[in-house]
Design a protein around this motif. Sequence first.
Motif, PDB file in Angstrom:
ATOM      1  N   MET A 240      15.463 -22.363 -44.902  1.00 16.39           N
ATOM      2  CA  MET A 240      15.029 -23.433 -45.169  1.00 16.39           C
ATOM      3  C   MET A 240      13.923 -24.340 -44.571  1.00 16.39           C
ATOM      4  O   MET A 240      13.581 -25.014 -44.771  1.00 16.39           O
ATOM      5  N   THR A 241      14.152 -24.232 -43.092  1.00 15.29           N
ATOM      6  CA  THR A 241      13.264 -24.892 -42.090  1.00 15.29           C
ATOM      7  C   THR A 241      11.874 -23.568 -41.421  1.00 15.29           C
ATOM      8  O   THR A 241      11.047 -24.435 -40.962  1.00 15.29           O
ATOM      9  N   ALA A 242      12.094 -22.552 -41.913  1.00 11.74           N
ATOM     10  CA  ALA A 242      11.082 -21.729 -40.813  1.00 11.74           C
ATOM     11  C   ALA A 242      10.900 -20.861 -41.413  1.00 11.74           C
ATOM     12  O   ALA A 242      10.551 -21.121 -42.120  1.00 11.74           O
ATOM     13  N   LYS A 243       9.042 -20.525 -41.548  1.00  9.09           N
ATOM     14  CA  LYS A 243       7.758 -20.099 -41.990  1.00  9.09           C
ATOM     15  C   LYS A 243       8.723 -18.475 -42.976  1.00  9.09           C
ATOM     16  O   LYS A 243       9.019 -17.558 -42.180  1.00  9.09           O
ATOM     17  N   GLY A 244       8.551 -18.321 -43.770  1.00 10.58           N
ATOM     18  CA  GLY A 244       7.966 -17.396 -44.622  1.00 10.58           C
ATOM     19  C   GLY A 244       6.290 -16.501 -44.363  1.00 10.58           C
ATOM     20  O   GLY A 244       5.499 -17.221 -44.203  1.00 10.58           O
ATOM     21  N   PHE A 245       6.254 -15.303 -44.611  1.00 11.61           N
ATOM     22  CA  PHE A 245       5.313 -14.443 -44.424  1.00 11.61           C
ATOM     23  C   PHE A 245       4.750 -14.144 -45.630  1.00 11.61           C
ATOM     24  O   PHE A 245       5.243 -13.165 -46.233  1.00 11.61           O
ATOM     25  N   ILE A 246       3.370 -14.095 -45.688  1.00 16.29           N
ATOM     26  CA  ILE A 246       2.706 -13.484 -47.008  1.00 16.29           C
ATOM     27  C   ILE A 246       1.619 -12.345 -46.307  1.00 16.29           C
ATOM     28  O   ILE A 246       1.385 -12.012 -45.212  1.00 16.29           O
ATOM     29  N   VAL A 247       2.371 -11.185 -46.390  1.00 15.47           N
ATOM     30  CA  VAL A 247       2.113 -10.067 -45.968  1.00 15.47           C
ATOM     31  C   VAL A 247       1.780  -8.257 -47.158  1.00 15.47           C
ATOM     32  O   VAL A 247       1.559  -9.594 -48.358  1.00 15.47           O
ATOM     33  N   ARG A 248       0.783  -7.379 -46.481  1.00 17.63           N
ATOM     34  CA  ARG A 248       0.115  -6.277 -47.696  1.00 17.63           C
ATOM     35  C   ARG A 248       0.692  -5.006 -46.794  1.00 17.63           C
ATOM     36  O   ARG A 248       0.641  -5.328 -45.462  1.00 17.63           O
ATOM     37  N   GLY A 249       1.901  -4.087 -47.441  1.00 15.16           N
ATOM     38  CA  GLY A 249       1.631  -3.420 -46.843  1.00 15.16           C
ATOM     39  C   GLY A 249       1.100  -2.067 -46.617  1.00 15.16           C
ATOM     40  O   GLY A 249       0.166  -2.117 -46.509  1.00 15.16           O
ATOM     41  N   LYS A 250       1.633  -1.240 -45.484  1.00 13.34           N
ATOM     42  CA  LYS A 250       0.592  -0.404 -45.578  1.00 13.34           C
ATOM     43  C   LYS A 250       1.642   1.046 -45.916  1.00 13.34           C
ATOM     44  O   LYS A 250       0.365   1.704 -45.012  1.00 13.34           O
ATOM     45  N   GLY A 251       2.601   0.970 -46.293  1.00 14.95           N
ATOM     46  CA  GLY A 251       2.775   2.318 -47.082  1.00 14.95           C
ATOM     47  C   GLY A 251       3.240   3.432 -45.685  1.00 14.95           C
ATOM     48  O   GLY A 251       3.000   4.535 -46.277  1.00 14.95           O
ATOM     49  N   ASN A 252       3.838   3.338 -44.648  1.00 15.77           N
ATOM     50  CA  ASN A 252       4.915   3.660 -43.576  1.00 15.77           C
ATOM     51  C   ASN A 252       6.001   4.439 -44.465  1.00 15.77           C
ATOM     52  O   ASN A 252       6.895   4.156 -45.043  1.00 15.77           O
ATOM     53  N   PRO A 253       5.777   6.116 -44.107  1.00 13.68           N
ATOM     54  CA  PRO A 253       6.348   6.970 -45.197  1.00 13.68           C
ATOM     55  C   PRO A 253       7.824   6.321 -44.285  1.00 13.68           C
ATOM     56  O   PRO A 253       8.764   6.769 -44.708  1.00 13.68           O
ATOM     57  N   ASP A 254       8.000   6.462 -43.145  1.00 19.68           N
ATOM     58  CA  ASP A 254       8.615   6.571 -42.109  1.00 19.68           C
ATOM     59  C   ASP A 254      10.166   4.951 -42.884  1.00 19.68           C
ATOM     60  O   ASP A 254      11.068   5.470 -42.433  1.00 19.68           O
ATOM     61  N   SER A 255       9.004   4.527 -43.990  1.00 23.81           N
ATOM     62  CA  SER A 255      10.453   3.559 -44.058  1.00 23.81           C
ATOM     63  C   SER A 255      10.588   3.849 -45.867  1.00 23.81           C
ATOM     64  O   SER A 255      11.179   2.756 -46.441  1.00 23.81           O
ATOM     65  N   LEU A 256       9.995   4.246 -46.589  1.00 23.82           N
ATOM     66  CA  LEU A 256       9.563   4.875 -48.230  1.00 23.82           C
ATOM     67  C   LEU A 256       9.388   3.437 -48.374  1.00 23.82           C
ATOM     68  O   LEU A 256       9.808   3.108 -49.008  1.00 23.82           O
ATOM     69  N   ASN A 257       8.150   2.926 -47.448  1.00 23.17           N
ATOM     70  CA  ASN A 257       7.265   2.745 -48.109  1.00 23.17           C
ATOM     71  C   ASN A 257       7.914   1.211 -48.355  1.00 23.17           C
ATOM     72  O   ASN A 257       7.567   0.145 -49.728  1.00 23.17           O
ATOM     73  N   SER A 258       8.861   1.132 -47.178  1.00 24.88           N
ATOM     74  CA  SER A 258       9.576  -0.259 -47.493  1.00 24.88           C
ATOM     75  C   SER A 258       9.420  -1.213 -46.050  1.00 24.88           C
ATOM     76  O   SER A 258       9.111  -1.017 -45.325  1.00 24.88           O
ATOM     77  N   ALA A 259       9.896  -2.723 -46.622  1.00 24.38           N
ATOM     78  CA  ALA A 259       9.612  -3.643 -45.666  1.00 24.38           C
ATOM     79  C   ALA A 259      11.621  -4.377 -45.815  1.00 24.38           C
ATOM     80  O   ALA A 259      11.850  -4.751 -47.100  1.00 24.38           O
TER      81      ALA A 259
END
Length: 333
Positions: A240-259
């Motif tokens: 509620m006080t910390a910044k959030g981040f707008i992101v663009r995925g990299k499609g990393n297969p090691d994470s099953l394309n996840s974050a």
Amino acid sequence: MAVENAVIPYGVGMDIGCRMSLSILDTPVSYLNGARDKYEKALAEHTKFGMYETHKSHVDHEIFERDTFDLIPILRRLKGKAIKQMGSSGGGNHFVEFGEVEITEEDEQIGLPKGKYLGILSHSGSRGLGAEIAQYYSRVAVEQCPLPKEAQQFAWLDLSTHLGLEYWTAMNLAGDYASVCHDDIHRRLVKAVGGRVKARIENHHNFAWKEIHNGKEVIVHRKGATPANENELGMIPGSMTAKGFIVRGKGNPDSLNSASHGAGRAHSRGECRSLFTQNDIKKELKLKDVTLMGGNTEEAPMAYKDIHEVMNAQSELVDILGTFQPRIVRMDR
């Protein structure tokens, strides 16, 4: 987690299709301070939280005309509740916020130049509809797929069976309903405060997707994780006080394309009740110039991990395009 031709209801989670939704407005960000009362009033009057708060008026939506509600008995029973809870948010860590968006890297999908903007960020899911679907089919899965007690939550439904297809259909409806709820929340707030939506970013977690990995179709479960396919936009909040981040995925297969779908907790809810006081929260809010409406010690800013450390840890999964700094936060009481 990826499995073949099966879905694990508990692996999807209780709040099916829970998501982040960010609207970036053309309103000058300075209005957040100059007309703070106006934005606080909008949140107080046009957002609803928890099990019992609902809007007095409801907008007809095509989702309630879908045959799916009539084809599956549990959905038929839950349709009235879904209509009633439309445009509301859950309790716990769910929120609706006004804040300061900063675009630090231009992206054609966002379509905005670098700079600061006023934004609306919401986090919620499929309400009672999703919760009851999850509870029912999790029980059914355990009955259909007997496993050792310590592994019962991994009970699955075969997608070649009637029950598996039933859950899959209900899950997808709940996901669509969650998205519709966010649309309604943002529509109500924009109508109350004025301005036009210049860009919208939405991503969800607590869901299962049919995807191709290593050359075969699998069902990818992301409970507390969000898709980060190549060039896919997302929003990863802090606290509620910390910044959030707008992101663009990299499609990393090691994470099953996840974050990750957020900072994640450093302390359990029970620990928070004994570790932090309302006064601790007030000090942190004042330090970060954030107004909180509702909330409790279980969701204290200090309950969450350092979002910067979390983002550094997943630099191979996503690129950062911008940030969202909360300024006025509404949560359940």
